[in-house]
Design a protein around this motif. Structure first.
Motif, PDB file in Angstrom:
ATOM      1  N   ASP A 163      20.078 -14.174  -1.565  1.00 37.99           N
ATOM      2  CA  ASP A 163      21.074 -13.092  -1.524  1.00 37.99           C
ATOM      3  C   ASP A 163      20.449 -11.742  -1.832  1.00 37.99           C
ATOM      4  N   THR A 164      19.671 -11.736  -2.908  1.00 34.68           N
ATOM      5  CA  THR A 164      19.031 -10.485  -3.312  1.00 34.68           C
ATOM      6  C   THR A 164      18.073  -9.999  -2.227  1.00 34.68           C
ATOM      7  N   GLU A 165      17.310 -10.950  -1.668  1.00 34.98           N
ATOM      8  CA  GLU A 165      16.373 -10.579  -0.615  1.00 34.98           C
ATOM      9  C   GLU A 165      17.114  -9.939   0.551  1.00 34.98           C
ATOM     10  N   GLN A 166      18.245 -10.513   0.894  1.00 34.84           N
ATOM     11  CA  GLN A 166      18.994  -9.961   2.022  1.00 34.84           C
ATOM     12  C   GLN A 166      19.491  -8.547   1.719  1.00 34.84           C
ATOM     13  N   ARG A 167      19.961  -8.352   0.475  1.00 34.28           N
ATOM     14  CA  ARG A 167      20.437  -7.000   0.095  1.00 34.28           C
ATOM     15  C   ARG A 167      19.296  -6.001   0.223  1.00 34.28           C
ATOM     16  N   VAL A 168      18.113  -6.431  -0.233  1.00 38.99           N
ATOM     17  CA  VAL A 168      16.961  -5.531  -0.188  1.00 38.99           C
ATOM     18  C   VAL A 168      16.579  -5.240   1.262  1.00 38.99           C
ATOM     19  N   GLN A 169      16.553  -6.268   2.093  1.00 37.56           N
ATOM     20  CA  GLN A 169      16.193  -6.064   3.506  1.00 37.56           C
ATOM     21  C   GLN A 169      17.181  -5.129   4.189  1.00 37.56           C
ATOM     22  N   GLU A 170      18.465  -5.275   3.830  1.00 38.72           N
ATOM     23  CA  GLU A 170      19.455  -4.389   4.452  1.00 38.72           C
ATOM     24  C   GLU A 170      19.232  -2.947   4.022  1.00 38.72           C
ATOM     25  N   ALA A 171      18.862  -2.785   2.757  1.00 44.29           N
ATOM     26  CA  ALA A 171      18.599  -1.426   2.273  1.00 44.29           C
ATOM     27  C   ALA A 171      17.370  -0.847   2.975  1.00 44.29           C
ATOM     28  N   ILE A 172      16.359  -1.673   3.144  1.00 46.52           N
ATOM     29  CA  ILE A 172      15.137  -1.241   3.840  1.00 46.52           C
ATOM     30  C   ILE A 172      15.482  -0.784   5.250  1.00 46.52           C
ATOM     31  N   GLU A 173      16.268  -1.590   5.914  1.00 46.16           N
ATOM     32  CA  GLU A 173      16.683  -1.319   7.290  1.00 46.16           C
ATOM     33  C   GLU A 173      17.483  -0.019   7.372  1.00 46.16           C
ATOM     34  N   ALA A 174      18.448   0.100   6.467  1.00 46.35           N
ATOM     35  CA  ALA A 174      19.335   1.259   6.501  1.00 46.35           C
ATOM     36  C   ALA A 174      18.589   2.556   6.211  1.00 46.35           C
ATOM     37  N   LEU A 175      17.616   2.503   5.318  1.00 48.33           N
ATOM     38  CA  LEU A 175      16.892   3.708   4.939  1.00 48.33           C
ATOM     39  C   LEU A 175      15.712   3.990   5.852  1.00 48.33           C
ATOM     40  N   GLY A 176      15.327   2.994   6.643  1.00 50.84           N
ATOM     41  CA  GLY A 176      14.141   3.191   7.473  1.00 50.84           C
ATOM     42  C   GLY A 176      12.882   3.204   6.624  1.00 50.84           C
ATOM     43  N   PHE A 177      12.878   2.448   5.556  1.00 55.86           N
ATOM     44  CA  PHE A 177      11.707   2.396   4.676  1.00 55.86           C
ATOM     45  C   PHE A 177      10.537   1.723   5.382  1.00 55.86           C
ATOM     46  N   ARG A 178       9.372   2.327   5.243  1.00 57.50           N
ATOM     47  CA  ARG A 178       8.197   1.673   5.791  1.00 57.50           C
ATOM     48  C   ARG A 178       7.124   1.682   4.704  1.00 57.50           C
ATOM     49  N   ARG A 179       6.535   0.530   4.516  1.00 53.25           N
ATOM     50  CA  ARG A 179       5.527   0.357   3.463  1.00 53.25           C
ATOM     51  C   ARG A 179       4.386   1.348   3.647  1.00 53.25           C
ATOM     52  N   ASN A 180       3.928   1.925   2.566  1.00 51.73           N
ATOM     53  CA  ASN A 180       2.807   2.865   2.621  1.00 51.73           C
ATOM     54  C   ASN A 180       1.515   2.102   2.445  1.00 51.73           C
ATOM     55  N   ASP A 181       0.867   1.819   3.566  1.00 54.77           N
ATOM     56  CA  ASP A 181      -0.356   1.027   3.473  1.00 54.77           C
ATOM     57  C   ASP A 181      -1.530   1.807   2.911  1.00 54.77           C
ATOM     58  N   SER A 182      -1.462   3.123   2.926  1.00 54.78           N
ATOM     59  CA  SER A 182      -2.581   3.888   2.376  1.00 54.78           C
ATOM     60  C   SER A 182      -2.709   3.597   0.883  1.00 54.78           C
ATOM     61  N   ALA A 183      -1.582   3.694   0.175  1.00 56.56           N
ATOM     62  CA  ALA A 183      -1.614   3.473  -1.278  1.00 56.56           C
ATOM     63  C   ALA A 183      -1.919   2.015  -1.574  1.00 56.56           C
ATOM     64  N   ARG A 184      -1.323   1.141  -0.790  1.00 56.07           N
ATOM     65  CA  ARG A 184      -1.488  -0.292  -1.048  1.00 56.07           C
ATOM     66  C   ARG A 184      -2.936  -0.705  -0.862  1.00 56.07           C
ATOM     67  N   VAL A 185      -3.566  -0.222   0.173  1.00 59.02           N
ATOM     68  CA  VAL A 185      -4.917  -0.700   0.399  1.00 59.02           C
ATOM     69  C   VAL A 185      -5.882  -0.133  -0.634  1.00 59.02           C
ATOM     70  N   LEU A 186      -5.566   1.021  -1.173  1.00 58.73           N
ATOM     71  CA  LEU A 186      -6.444   1.544  -2.210  1.00 58.73           C
ATOM     72  C   LEU A 186      -6.488   0.580  -3.371  1.00 58.73           C
ATOM     73  N   ARG A 187      -5.326  -0.016  -3.686  1.00 53.40           N
ATOM     74  CA  ARG A 187      -5.317  -0.934  -4.813  1.00 53.40           C
ATOM     75  C   ARG A 187      -6.105  -2.197  -4.489  1.00 53.40           C
ATOM     76  N   LYS A 188      -6.107  -2.614  -3.234  1.00 55.01           N
ATOM     77  CA  LYS A 188      -6.814  -3.851  -2.910  1.00 55.01           C
ATOM     78  C   LYS A 188      -8.295  -3.619  -2.614  1.00 55.01           C
ATOM     79  N   GLY A 189      -8.665  -2.367  -2.366  1.00 52.96           N
ATOM     80  CA  GLY A 189     -10.079  -2.111  -2.154  1.00 52.96           C
ATOM     81  C   GLY A 189     -10.551  -2.080  -0.710  1.00 52.96           C
ATOM     82  N   ARG A 190      -9.762  -2.573   0.197  1.00 52.39           N
ATOM     83  CA  ARG A 190     -10.146  -2.556   1.599  1.00 52.39           C
ATOM     84  C   ARG A 190      -9.131  -1.692   2.368  1.00 52.39           C
ATOM     85  N   THR A 191      -9.617  -0.938   3.342  1.00 52.75           N
ATOM     86  CA  THR A 191      -8.680  -0.105   4.090  1.00 52.75           C
ATOM     87  C   THR A 191      -8.279  -0.749   5.408  1.00 52.75           C
TER      88      THR A 191
END
Lengths: 346, 346
Positions: free
Chosen positions: B45-73
């Motif tokens: 249920d929670t996952e679905q609420r989050v996905q709907e919010a993502i969809e509605a807001l047009g959220f897109r993951r910021n891979d620049s910040a994420r990859v910095l944490r993992k070390g590979r671009t």
């Protein structure tokens, strides 16, 4: 590969950081930051110590982290159909030169005419926060880009318009160019003219077919269904299509090739036939003038397409917010011999 | 352009963040993070609420910040000589396909044969933390790359070796290919053979010249200084060089063109002359078989060069740490007519 560095400050698997530089120079982190960013407030002696430490450690500024703080990545994305297609080479280079003049790097990739791959590549570029995009669309629905455009990623489409959204586009006059090329053949006496183009869902293929039909209609000529073939530009398919048109019950006396890939195969097929068949190709190709007969083409200016699109993109990035516009560049018919061959009579 | 979004959560000039998604879905930030990263610990249920919010807001993951944490671009850089040169097209595409198979984006640019521009581009790519580099070197001193290589940026050189450092290189057998091409002309009776190549500081130009001298020497033939010209591949310079060799006191009866750019101009010049002159070019070109006479070439496999270099790069990135190696790919002589023309006799 360089020998493993034995200096204690340089850990082999990690880059030297500003902290390493500060430690080596015996200064504070803020001082190093000022030197790296060229800010005032550092004595010449201290600056020299810091520069020596930077040199000794091989420290290099991490622009990824820095640009995140400033909001711009100084990079733009270019999505082409095929990195190996000679037609896109000059376009690619023109975009790169404009990007370079603006201090931006160019990230590019190919969609291979696959709408799903185009979307995947475009979204990957957006996820890496490119400042802007230049897209040669493979698909016909670009609403997936609306959140990105709303978030400020300037986007200019090239060669074909975007689908279902309003956006800047720079393209050649495919319709007018094809019409002129077919009219050229009609003007040299041809009545039975074949058209071989790319996949029907591709905008430019359709526009050029439309130009063919317009020229035939304007001359009062019927266009037999057997004279029109749209599909893959793979040599096997094009060879089959050209051959069918030359050997059918109503054989053509001239062929209009819808793009450079089709033209290259058409030239090959016609060279192997005894009967002279006129040919006009859309897009110029290298050495077209050295073929015998020289190749008559409707030429686009790929360099100008790329430069115009990139200039538009950077004007948007600099704040221009006029309504999205469609810029259509004229084509140019170059008569070299193949398009002026008269209809063969037995 | 899409209408300005009136939803209060979406600020026009800012991208929706995970915080915006959390607020809209009424959950904590960590929960959103788990959903975005596909981690466990979230009810359907929670996952679905989050996905709907993502969809509605047009959220897109910021891979620049994420990859910095993992070390590979998940990106690699490719530095070519010229994005518009048809020879590099297949190499470019081959590298892109290998990169794509490894989930990496390709960033490329041209050095325009300028060592300073090559260094600027390479360092800009390193500053943006590419995981690896494929470089067609313009310069002859790559020690500037040592800190980057030490920090883990895998680097493979293509087409020409790196200068003053030990690194992986994948190239064609320029020496052997040129020697074979010139020997082919000698085998067809030629004694006076011209060599026209690229700038003398370019490794491949030198290797091919070396092959020319080797073939002449092995046949006991002197090589007149007037028969050798290295320099810009601009049509004006090549035209001048070819013309001088044909009109000089010891006119040549055959020409060996050092690369595709030289070949294209040489074909043009020879087509305008009455006397038949044999020609072998290094690098194949499109429609070479349709020229009259068909063009005899020493062909490289640009696709294989690119793929081999990229495969090597990703093996390095996966941890292979064997010593740097030089991989030399054979060339292939394709006789189509122009190289078999006998020496002209008046």
């Amino acid at each position: 590969m360089a020998e493993t560095d034995s200096r204690p400050e340089l850990r082999y698997s990690n880059r030297p950081t500003m902290k390493d530089v500060a430690a080596r120079a015996g200064v504070g982190l803020k001082t190093v930051s000022r030197v790296v960013n060229g800010e005032p407030g550092v004595t010449p002696d201290t600056e020299q110590r810091v520069q020596e430490a930077i040199e000794a450690l091989g420290f290099r500024r991490n622009d990824s982290a820095r640009v995140l703080r400033k909001g711009r990545t100084a990079s733009i994305g270019l999505v082409l159909e095929d990195l190996a297609d000679p037609f896109y080479g000059p376009l690619n280079r023109a975009v790169e030169e404009v990007a370079r003049a603006h201090g931006a790097l160019l990230i590019n990739g190919s969609s291979a005419e696959d709408p799903a791959r185009e979307q995947e590549l475009v979204l990957a570029l957006c996820a890496r926060r490119v400042d802007g995009l230049i897209v040669i669309p493979a698909g016909d629905d670009h609403r997936y880009l609306e959140p990105e455009i709303a978030a400020g990623v300037a986007t200019v489409f090239v060669d074909r318009p975007a689908g279902k959204i309003d956006a800047d586009v720079v393209l050649s006059d495919s319709f007018g160019g094809a019409r002129e090329g077919v009219a050229h053949l009609i003007g040299h006496g041809h009545r039975r003219i074949g058209f071989i183009g790319d996949q029907p869902r591709i905008h430019t293929a359709n526009e050029r077919l439309r130009g063919y039909y317009a020229a035939m209609e304007e001359a009062g000529l019927p266009a037999d269904d057997a004279w029109v073939s749209l599909g893959s530009t793979a040599p096997e398919r094009v060879t089959e299509a050209v051959t069918a048109m030359l050997d059918g019950p109503e054989p053509v006396t001239a062929v209009f090739a819808g793009n450079n890939r089709v033209t290259v195969t058409a030239v090959r097929v016609l060279a192997g036939r005894e009967r002279p068949v006129a040919l006009v190709g859309f897009d110029d190709i290298e050495l077209a003038d050295l073929l015998r007969p020289g190749l008559t083409v409707v030429a686009q200016d790929a360099t100008l397409l790329g430069r115009t699109a990139a200039d538009r993109l950077f004007r948007r990035l600099d704040g221009a917010n006029d309504a999205p516009a469609r810029v259509e560049l004229p084509t140019r018919l170059i008569a070299r011999g193949s398009g002026e061959i008269p209809p063969w009579t037995p």
